[in-house]
Design a protein around this motif. Structure first.
Motif, PDB file in Angstrom:
ATOM      1  N   HIS A  79       1.283  44.555  29.334  1.00  0.00           N
ATOM      2  CA  HIS A  79       0.304  44.964  28.844  1.00  0.00           C
ATOM      3  C   HIS A  79       0.378  46.326  29.296  1.00  0.00           C
ATOM      4  O   HIS A  79       0.825  46.928  30.245  1.00  0.00           O
ATOM      5  CB  HIS A  79      -0.807  44.687  29.175  1.00  0.00           C
ATOM      6  CG  HIS A  79      -0.649  42.964  29.111  1.00  0.00           C
ATOM      7  ND1 HIS A  79      -1.284  42.627  28.079  1.00  0.00           N
ATOM      8  CD2 HIS A  79      -0.852  41.897  29.586  1.00  0.00           C
ATOM      9  CE1 HIS A  79      -1.355  40.952  27.981  1.00  0.00           C
ATOM     10  NE2 HIS A  79      -1.210  40.410  29.542  1.00  0.00           N
ATOM     11  N   ARG A  96       1.802  43.523  33.549  1.00  0.00           N
ATOM     12  CA  ARG A  96       1.978  42.002  33.675  1.00  0.00           C
ATOM     13  C   ARG A  96       1.437  40.855  33.779  1.00  0.00           C
ATOM     14  O   ARG A  96       0.780  40.732  35.000  1.00  0.00           O
ATOM     15  CB  ARG A  96       3.556  41.229  33.815  1.00  0.00           C
ATOM     16  CG  ARG A  96       4.235  40.342  32.852  1.00  0.00           C
ATOM     17  CD  ARG A  96       6.039  40.094  33.504  1.00  0.00           C
ATOM     18  NE  ARG A  96       6.285  39.417  32.279  1.00  0.00           N
ATOM     19  CZ  ARG A  96       7.814  38.619  32.521  1.00  0.00           C
ATOM     20  NH1 ARG A  96       8.527  39.033  33.732  1.00  0.00           N
ATOM     21  NH2 ARG A  96       7.925  38.371  32.607  1.00  0.00           N
ATOM     22  N   THR A  97       1.263  39.894  32.978  1.00  0.00           N
ATOM     23  CA  THR A  97       0.269  38.738  33.400  1.00  0.00           C
ATOM     24  C   THR A  97       1.581  37.618  33.055  1.00  0.00           C
ATOM     25  O   THR A  97       2.339  37.427  32.179  1.00  0.00           O
ATOM     26  CB  THR A  97      -0.839  38.262  32.411  1.00  0.00           C
ATOM     27  OG1 THR A  97      -0.358  38.408  31.306  1.00  0.00           O
ATOM     28  CG2 THR A  97      -2.285  40.058  32.238  1.00  0.00           C
ATOM     29  N   VAL A 139      -7.439  44.863  36.839  1.00  0.00           N
ATOM     30  CA  VAL A 139      -7.171  43.514  36.100  1.00  0.00           C
ATOM     31  C   VAL A 139      -6.388  43.077  37.160  1.00  0.00           C
ATOM     32  O   VAL A 139      -5.793  43.227  38.273  1.00  0.00           O
ATOM     33  CB  VAL A 139      -4.923  44.440  35.114  1.00  0.00           C
ATOM     34  CG1 VAL A 139      -6.027  44.778  34.054  1.00  0.00           C
ATOM     35  CG2 VAL A 139      -4.741  45.120  35.652  1.00  0.00           C
ATOM     36  N   THR A 140      -5.523  41.969  36.595  1.00  0.00           N
ATOM     37  CA  THR A 140      -5.570  41.134  37.367  1.00  0.00           C
ATOM     38  C   THR A 140      -3.365  40.548  36.643  1.00  0.00           C
ATOM     39  O   THR A 140      -3.559  40.831  35.690  1.00  0.00           O
ATOM     40  CB  THR A 140      -5.880  39.537  37.078  1.00  0.00           C
ATOM     41  OG1 THR A 140      -7.263  39.259  37.359  1.00  0.00           O
ATOM     42  CG2 THR A 140      -4.874  38.406  37.742  1.00  0.00           C
ATOM     43  N   HIS A 141      -3.186  40.546  37.501  1.00  0.00           N
ATOM     44  CA  HIS A 141      -1.135  40.661  37.462  1.00  0.00           C
ATOM     45  C   HIS A 141      -0.045  40.321  38.032  1.00  0.00           C
ATOM     46  O   HIS A 141      -0.876  39.475  38.990  1.00  0.00           O
ATOM     47  CB  HIS A 141      -0.805  42.363  37.201  1.00  0.00           C
ATOM     48  CG  HIS A 141      -0.537  42.524  39.044  1.00  0.00           C
ATOM     49  ND1 HIS A 141       0.039  42.670  39.373  1.00  0.00           N
ATOM     50  CD2 HIS A 141      -1.560  43.702  39.975  1.00  0.00           C
ATOM     51  CE1 HIS A 141       0.082  43.366  40.820  1.00  0.00           C
ATOM     52  NE2 HIS A 141      -0.769  44.032  40.662  1.00  0.00           N
ATOM     53  N   SER A 142       0.448  40.037  37.628  1.00  0.00           N
ATOM     54  CA  SER A 142       1.859  39.216  38.009  1.00  0.00           C
ATOM     55  C   SER A 142       2.191  39.772  39.397  1.00  0.00           C
ATOM     56  O   SER A 142       2.424  40.772  38.881  1.00  0.00           O
ATOM     57  CB  SER A 142       2.736  38.528  37.508  1.00  0.00           C
ATOM     58  OG  SER A 142       2.533  38.216  35.943  1.00  0.00           O
TER      59      SER A 142
END
Length: 129
Positions: free
Chosen positions: A89, A121-122, A100-103
């Motif tokens: 994203h 990235r998720t 945001v939540t991300h990897s």
């Protein structure tokens, strides 16, 4: 023998610190050349550099006129989706807020010229029906 091992470890640590310092200086010079400033990151240096180069190339193509934030965001997203797999994203603009939540290893927030870029990235998980 113990003193020799300690001395070897001390020298190894010293050499490693010199190598890291040299890499840091080289990366800083490259960032200055691209006019990039990292604001926050949880991403490997190779991925960061890929993002910086992609952003710089796209901005250079746009020229000195008005920056097309949507076009830059799409270009970065497509580049990272095709190179590193899906679920990247990208948010681009001169003023925005985010949470945001991300990897792990997939977050980069940087500025280039007068534009701010958030790339993350998720994880994509299949839906169970």
């Amino acid at each position: 023998m113990e003193k020799a091992e300690l001395e070897l470890e001390r020298r190894t640590n010293f050499l490693n610190s010199l190598i890291l310092k040299k890499k840091s200086v080289e990366e800083k010079q490259q960032h200055e050349h691209l006019n990039v400033r990292v604001r926050a990151s949880d991403m490997s240096f190779s991925l960061q550099n890929h993002a910086f180069k992609c952003a710089r190339d796209n901005l250079d193509v746009m020229g000195c006129g008005k920056i097309d934030s949507k076009r830059l965001a799409l270009a970065l997203k497509k580049e990272f989706d095709s190179t590193y797999g899906p679920a990247w994203h990208c948010i681009v603009g001169t003023s925005f807020g985010s949470y945001v939540t991300h990897s792990i290893g997939g977050f980069l927030y940087f500025s280039i010229d007068k534009v701010y870029v958030l790339l993350f990235r998720t994880v994509v998980e299949p839906l169970d029906h």
